[in-house]
Design an enzyme around this catalytic site. Structure first.
Site, PDB file in Angstrom:
ATOM      1  N   GLU A 182       3.607   1.745   2.238  1.00  0.00           N
ATOM      2  CA  GLU A 182       4.636   1.025   2.861  1.00  0.00           C
ATOM      3  C   GLU A 182       4.074  -0.061   3.551  1.00  0.00           C
ATOM      4  OE1 GLU A 182       7.171   4.255   1.863  1.00  0.00           O
ATOM      5  OE2 GLU A 182       7.542   3.485   0.555  1.00  0.00           O
TER       6      GLU A 182
ATOM      7  N   ASP B 254       0.687  -1.065  -0.326  1.00  0.00           N
ATOM      8  CA  ASP B 254       0.074   0.154   0.568  1.00  0.00           C
ATOM      9  C   ASP B 254       0.477   1.079   0.272  1.00  0.00           C
ATOM     10  OD1 ASP B 254       1.138  -0.028   2.504  1.00  0.00           O
ATOM     11  OD2 ASP B 254      -0.988   1.092   3.174  1.00  0.00           O
TER      12      ASP B 254
HETATM   13  C1  NOJ Z   1       9.043   4.218   6.321  1.00  0.00           C
HETATM   14  C2  NOJ Z   1       7.932   3.921   5.451  1.00  0.00           C
HETATM   15  O1  NOJ Z   1       7.765   5.110   4.827  1.00  0.00           O
HETATM   16  C3  NOJ Z   1       6.606   4.540   6.326  1.00  0.00           C
HETATM   17  O2  NOJ Z   1       5.390   4.765   5.794  1.00  0.00           O
HETATM   18  C4  NOJ Z   1       6.520   3.449   8.129  1.00  0.00           C
HETATM   19  O3  NOJ Z   1       5.411   3.537   7.804  1.00  0.00           O
HETATM   20  C5  NOJ Z   1       7.934   3.109   7.579  1.00  0.00           C
HETATM   21  N1  NOJ Z   1       8.712   2.953   7.005  1.00  0.00           N
HETATM   22  C6  NOJ Z   1       7.569   1.794   8.787  1.00  0.00           C
HETATM   23  O4  NOJ Z   1       7.540   0.523   7.807  1.00  0.00           O
HETATM   24  C1  NOJ Z   2       6.006   7.525   3.876  1.00  0.00           C
HETATM   25  C2  NOJ Z   2       4.805   7.898   3.444  1.00  0.00           C
HETATM   26  O1  NOJ Z   2       4.078   6.803   4.439  1.00  0.00           O
HETATM   27  C3  NOJ Z   2       4.425   7.597   2.157  1.00  0.00           C
HETATM   28  O2  NOJ Z   2       3.695   7.445   1.360  1.00  0.00           O
HETATM   29  C4  NOJ Z   2       5.827   8.424   1.654  1.00  0.00           C
HETATM   30  O3  NOJ Z   2       6.265   7.543   0.285  1.00  0.00           O
HETATM   31  C5  NOJ Z   2       7.220   7.882   1.780  1.00  0.00           C
HETATM   32  N1  NOJ Z   2       7.229   8.795   3.368  1.00  0.00           N
HETATM   33  C6  NOJ Z   2       8.403   9.278   1.475  1.00  0.00           C
HETATM   34  O4  NOJ Z   2       7.254  10.550   1.731  1.00  0.00           O
END
Ligand code: NOJ
Ligand code: NOJ
Length: 493
Positions: free
Chosen positions: A206, A203
């Site tokens: 991520e 999703d």
């Molecule tokens: C980095 C991801 O971009 C973020 O969305 C996520 O919550 C954390 N890693 C933990 O998995």
């Molecule tokens: C974490 C977010 O969850 C993700 O959607 C995004 O792409 C990355 N950060 C980078 O901003």
């Protein structure tokens, strides 16, 4: 018959211009001046993150933080959302230096995107994250992310349409005779043939593997707009294929609805990743209504299932964050009512630095909710009427119960209120008040120099996590654009 259609469409045309002439609240000009100054700051800061020093031309830094957290990467999704925003600015500017500057960013982004498409990597076109020189990210990461090429296609289709309107050549973007070198077509072929490939897809946060509402909606948009472009560029076979796949996506969307919960679930066919999103309620669902905007009534902002999902989201987030006990704040020296701040999903544990919890409210999501309300105003102004369904009635009831927004005219389920009636006018002006409460919430928690972060600390409200998050700026400028349109409708200026 014909005459009445003409009158009806004339009325609709006229009503879009009709001004409700509601009286703006006394804090309106303080908020407008915040919005206007911060929009300029946000545009500058967003543009600075495209092709920043030390990166390849066209690479988009997700944020300027290079450690704790390190967001100095090109995320295909964030970049797509960002350049889509730039293509909208491009369409509305008349200044030639500004036009050239935006085109430069878009041209560099296009060249860089082509480089990414042709670099071999484990997840190919589904690769979500690259180093700022274009090399695919090599660490462990939740991939593929199949919203990403769809969003890249949407951003480039927007630009290609602009170029076509100016009579410019778009063959690097789409050429039926050069299918494997066309940037847009490469992404569309991937989306069309992989949207239903498996349930291993991650999703947009991520974290979760399965099939996701947001991802499907962006894929659908890319394919529908891609089919239009294909027809325009004499590729009718591709247009049929893209439309066919988009139709299959549409036909499968009902699976996301939960009648037990009365909201749209974010993920179906779960196959792994985080296992604590018990509610399956997620703000990315309403972001899909903003980002997939085809204005075709398909899960658009005014749809019943979206409205019900919004009610659930606001109920879920209100009690989660300490800062949500505030109901007014000082912005530009003036006190004004503010909304609750919103996060990704209630069970979130990502702090902006690690996943040890608690999760925080996010700037881009709260801006997105402001935009949502402004878009309801634009939609119903275009329609010239509002039909009150039970979902809408619950949504309006919530404005009253949570935000003390008073309706002096009652709205009855099953009734359609037309432009010119007091109830219609009051619903629109109250939506404006609500949208502005979200805008004011963002205003209060944003640094006075306009610097935005990914998140706000749930208890102190100060910026937390990635600094200068590009997406936060784009979410603000989009909300501001829709606010301006909504304000014209409701206040006449
Ligand atoms: C980095 C991801 O971009 C973020 O969305 C996520 O919550 C954390 N890693 C933990 O998995
Ligand atoms: C974490 C977010 O969850 C993700 O959607 C995004 O792409 C990355 N950060 C980078 O901003």
């Amino acid at each position: 018959m014909k005459l009445s259609i003409q009158i009806a469409s004339l009325a609709a045309l006229f009503s879009a211009a009709i001004v409700n002439a509601a009286t703006a609240p006394s804090y309106n000009s303080a908020l407008s001046s915040w919005v206007n100054t911060k929009t300029i700051a946000a545009q500058t800061r967003l543009l600075a993150n495209i092709s920043p020093a030390g990166a390849s031309a066209g690479a988009v830094a997700a944020a300027t933080s290079t450690s704790n957290p390190n967001y100095w990467f090109h995320w295909t999704r964030d970049a797509g959302i960002t350049l889509h925003e730039v293509s909208i600015w491009l369409n509305s500017t008349t200044d030639s230096a500004t036009t050239d500057a935006y085109k430069q960013k878009l041209n560099d982004y296009s060249t860089f995107s082509r480089q990414l498409q042709t670099t071999s990597s484990t997840y190919g076109i589904g690769t979500a994250k690259y180093y700022m020189n274009g090399a695919p990210f090599t660490g462990a990461w939740c991939m593929p992310q199949r919203d990403s090429p769809a969003m890249r296609a949407v951003s480039l289709i927007g630009y290609a349409r602009y170029l076509l309107s100016k009579g410019e050549d778009v063959s690097v973007y789409y050429d039926r005779k050069l299918p494997t070198t066309s940037i847009i077509k490469t992404d569309l072929e991937y989306v069309a043939s992989n949207w239903n490939a498996d349930n291993n897809n991650c999703d947009i946060w991520e974290e979760v593997r399965g099939n996701h509402f947001y991802t499907r909606m962006i894929q659908r948009r890319a394919l529908i707009e891609g089919a239009q472009l294909a027809s325009q560029l004499n590729d009718p076979g591709a247009a049929v294929y893209y439309n066919l796949q988009a139709g299959y996506i549409s036909g499968n969307m009902t699976e996301f609805w939960s009648s037990t919960n009365n909201y749209i679930q974010t993920t179906i066919d779960y196959s792994g990743g985080l296992d604590y999103k018990a509610s399956n309620l997620d703000s990315q669902v309403f972001l899909a209504a903003l980002h997939s905007g085809l204005d075709d009534g398909f899960y658009t902002v005014e749809s019943d299932q979206m409205l019900s999902t919004i009610v659930a989201i606001i109920n879920a987030f209100q009690p989660l964050y300490g800062i949500n006990s505030m109901n007014s704040a000082i912005v530009n020296s003036v006190s004004m009512p503010i909304s609750v701040a919103l996060g990704r999903y209630p069970e979130d544990k990502y702090t902006g630095y690690n996943s040890n919890g608690p999760g925080n409210p996010w700037s881009l999501i709260t801006s997105g909710m402001a935009e949502y309300h402004y878009r309801l105003i634009e939609t119903w102004s275009k329609d010239g009427s509002i039909s009150v369904t039970s979902a809408l009635s619950s949504f309006l009831d919530q404005l009253n119960s949570k935000y003390k927004i008073i309706f002096t005219n009652s709205y009855a389920v099953g009734t359609t209120y037309f432009s010119g009636s007091a109830t219609y006018a009051e619903i629109l002006s109250n939506l404006m008040l609500a949208g502005d409460m979200y805008m004011a919430c963002v205003a209060f928690h944003t640094d006075s120099n306009g610097q935005m972060y990914e998140e706000w600390n749930l208890n102190t409200g100060y910026g937390q996590g990635a600094v200068n998050l590009t997406w936060s700026y784009g979410a603000h400028t989009a909300a501001a654009r829709h606010r301006a349109a909504a304000s014209k409708i409701v206040y006449g200026n």
